[in-house]
Write a protein that holds these residues in place. Structure first.
Motif, PDB file in Angstrom:
ATOM      1  N   ALA A 145       0.831  -1.197   0.000  1.00  0.00           N
ATOM      2  CA  ALA A 145       0.000   0.000   0.000  1.00  0.00           C
ATOM      3  C   ALA A 145       0.873   1.256   0.000  1.00  0.00           C
ATOM      4  N   ALA A 146       1.957   1.243   0.776  1.00  0.00           N
ATOM      5  CA  ALA A 146       2.852   2.396   0.834  1.00  0.00           C
ATOM      6  C   ALA A 146       3.529   2.631  -0.512  1.00  0.00           C
ATOM      7  N   ALA A 147       3.803   1.550  -1.241  1.00  0.00           N
ATOM      8  CA  ALA A 147       4.431   1.669  -2.557  1.00  0.00           C
ATOM      9  C   ALA A 147       3.405   1.981  -3.641  1.00  0.00           C
ATOM     10  N   ARG A 148       2.124   2.011  -3.258  1.00  0.00           N
ATOM     11  CA  ARG A 148       1.017   2.307  -4.172  1.00  0.00           C
ATOM     12  C   ARG A 148       0.961   1.327  -5.351  1.00  0.00           C
ATOM     13  N   LEU A 149       1.162   0.050  -5.047  1.00  0.00           N
ATOM     14  CA  LEU A 149       1.069  -0.982  -6.080  1.00  0.00           C
ATOM     15  C   LEU A 149      -0.398  -1.214  -6.422  1.00  0.00           C
ATOM     16  N   PRO A 150      -0.741  -1.296  -7.707  1.00  0.00           N
ATOM     17  CA  PRO A 150      -2.112  -1.651  -8.081  1.00  0.00           C
ATOM     18  C   PRO A 150      -2.441  -3.062  -7.579  1.00  0.00           C
ATOM     19  N   TYR A 199      -1.010  -6.267  -9.170  1.00  0.00           N
ATOM     20  CA  TYR A 199       0.407  -6.585  -9.032  1.00  0.00           C
ATOM     21  C   TYR A 199       0.781  -7.008  -7.623  1.00  0.00           C
ATOM     22  N   ARG A 200      -0.178  -7.151  -6.759  1.00  0.00           N
ATOM     23  CA  ARG A 200       0.093  -7.540  -5.376  1.00  0.00           C
ATOM     24  C   ARG A 200       0.080  -9.054  -5.263  1.00  0.00           C
ATOM     25  N   ASP A 201       1.133  -9.667  -5.741  1.00  0.00           N
ATOM     26  CA  ASP A 201       1.254 -11.117  -5.708  1.00  0.00           C
ATOM     27  C   ASP A 201       2.509 -11.501  -4.934  1.00  0.00           C
ATOM     28  N   SER A 202       2.953 -12.728  -5.091  1.00  0.00           N
ATOM     29  CA  SER A 202       4.118 -13.201  -4.351  1.00  0.00           C
ATOM     30  C   SER A 202       5.410 -12.546  -4.798  1.00  0.00           C
ATOM     31  N   CYS A 203       5.417 -11.873  -5.930  1.00  0.00           N
ATOM     32  CA  CYS A 203       6.623 -11.204  -6.428  1.00  0.00           C
ATOM     33  C   CYS A 203       6.621  -9.710  -6.141  1.00  0.00           C
ATOM     34  N   ALA A 204       5.683  -9.241  -5.370  1.00  0.00           N
ATOM     35  CA  ALA A 204       5.579  -7.808  -5.086  1.00  0.00           C
ATOM     36  C   ALA A 204       6.809  -7.276  -4.360  1.00  0.00           C
ATOM     37  N   GLY A 205       7.449  -8.127  -3.579  1.00  0.00           N
ATOM     38  CA  GLY A 205       8.659  -7.712  -2.884  1.00  0.00           C
ATOM     39  C   GLY A 205       9.785  -7.361  -3.829  1.00  0.00           C
ATOM     40  N   LEU A 206       9.756  -7.874  -5.044  1.00  0.00           N
ATOM     41  CA  LEU A 206      10.750  -7.520  -6.058  1.00  0.00           C
ATOM     42  C   LEU A 206      10.286  -6.353  -6.911  1.00  0.00           C
ATOM     43  N   LEU A 207       8.981  -6.183  -7.034  1.00  0.00           N
ATOM     44  CA  LEU A 207       8.449  -5.096  -7.849  1.00  0.00           C
ATOM     45  C   LEU A 207       8.637  -3.739  -7.178  1.00  0.00           C
ATOM     46  N   PRO A 242      11.182  -2.509  -5.218  1.00  0.00           N
ATOM     47  CA  PRO A 242      12.479  -1.881  -5.529  1.00  0.00           C
ATOM     48  C   PRO A 242      12.665  -1.597  -7.026  1.00  0.00           C
ATOM     49  N   LEU A 243      12.048  -2.417  -7.878  1.00  0.00           N
ATOM     50  CA  LEU A 243      12.140  -2.166  -9.317  1.00  0.00           C
ATOM     51  C   LEU A 243      11.453  -0.855  -9.669  1.00  0.00           C
ATOM     52  N   ASN A 244      10.252  -0.639  -9.144  1.00  0.00           N
ATOM     53  CA  ASN A 244       9.547   0.618  -9.423  1.00  0.00           C
ATOM     54  C   ASN A 244      10.295   1.812  -8.856  1.00  0.00           C
ATOM     55  N   ARG A 245      10.896   1.644  -7.681  1.00  0.00           N
ATOM     56  CA  ARG A 245      11.684   2.724  -7.088  1.00  0.00           C
ATOM     57  C   ARG A 245      12.886   3.054  -7.977  1.00  0.00           C
ATOM     58  N   CYS A 246      13.561   2.020  -8.457  1.00  0.00           N
ATOM     59  CA  CYS A 246      14.706   2.225  -9.345  1.00  0.00           C
ATOM     60  C   CYS A 246      14.270   2.897 -10.637  1.00  0.00           C
ATOM     61  N   ARG A 247      13.163   2.463 -11.200  1.00  0.00           N
ATOM     62  CA  ARG A 247      12.662   3.076 -12.430  1.00  0.00           C
ATOM     63  C   ARG A 247      12.361   4.551 -12.221  1.00  0.00           C
ATOM     64  N   PHE A 248      11.743   4.883 -11.095  1.00  0.00           N
ATOM     65  CA  PHE A 248      11.413   6.282 -10.811  1.00  0.00           C
ATOM     66  C   PHE A 248      12.679   7.117 -10.668  1.00  0.00           C
ATOM     67  N   GLU A 249      13.659   6.582  -9.947  1.00  0.00           N
ATOM     68  CA  GLU A 249      14.901   7.327  -9.702  1.00  0.00           C
ATOM     69  C   GLU A 249      15.753   7.471 -10.953  1.00  0.00           C
ATOM     70  N   LYS A 293      18.791   0.988 -17.377  1.00  0.00           N
ATOM     71  CA  LYS A 293      18.955   1.000 -15.928  1.00  0.00           C
ATOM     72  C   LYS A 293      18.066  -0.091 -15.329  1.00  0.00           C
ATOM     73  N   CYS A 294      18.342  -0.473 -14.133  1.00  0.00           N
ATOM     74  CA  CYS A 294      17.513  -1.401 -13.346  1.00  0.00           C
ATOM     75  C   CYS A 294      17.377  -2.779 -13.998  1.00  0.00           C
ATOM     76  N   GLU A 295      18.354  -3.183 -14.780  1.00  0.00           N
ATOM     77  CA  GLU A 295      18.241  -4.477 -15.470  1.00  0.00           C
ATOM     78  C   GLU A 295      18.230  -5.643 -14.494  1.00  0.00           C
ATOM     79  N   THR A 296      19.041  -5.551 -13.436  1.00  0.00           N
ATOM     80  CA  THR A 296      19.096  -6.648 -12.467  1.00  0.00           C
ATOM     81  C   THR A 296      17.761  -6.808 -11.757  1.00  0.00           C
ATOM     82  N   GLU A 297      17.183  -5.681 -11.345  1.00  0.00           N
ATOM     83  CA  GLU A 297      15.897  -5.733 -10.660  1.00  0.00           C
ATOM     84  C   GLU A 297      14.800  -6.244 -11.590  1.00  0.00           C
TER      85      GLU A 297
END
Length: 95
Positions: free
Chosen positions: A27-32, A35-43, A45-52, A59-63
């Motif tokens: 909720a804090a990351a404002r995930l739709p 996308y709130r599934d078992s992989c949300a913990g990886l999404l 940091p990926l969204n944060r990296c994309r924003f930054e 960029k963010c290829e590893t994530e």
């Protein structure tokens, strides 16, 4: 006490890593909701990296790779579960 470090060795599979996030983190990351599934913990940091990095594609290829691999493993797990359920019903399809 120092914070725990995570070893991202190639031998680890996404299912062995802690990839789930709590509801409050999602909720804090404002995930739709979709996308709130078992992989949300990886999404998250990926969204944060994309924003930054202003969504630069190189960029963010590893994530991104980690998240996509998690999604693929989750898909394979669901397919395997569906095949097991189909075998339990004697090969009949649900539709």
């Amino acid at each position: 006490m120092s914070p725990p470090t995570t070893d991202s060795s190639p031998a680890e599979t996404p299912s062995s890593q802690s990839t789930s996030a709590t509801r409050s983190e999602m909720a804090a990351a404002r995930l739709p909701l979709a996308y709130r599934d078992s992989c949300a913990g990886l999404l998250i940091p990926l969204n944060r990296c994309r924003f930054e990095s202003y969504h630069l594609p190189w960029k963010c290829e590893t994530e991104r790779h980690s998240y996509e691999k998690c999604q693929y493993e989750e898909f394979k797990r669901r397919v395997k579960l569906m095949e097991q359920r189909r075998e339990e019903r004697g090969g009949r399809r649900s539709n």
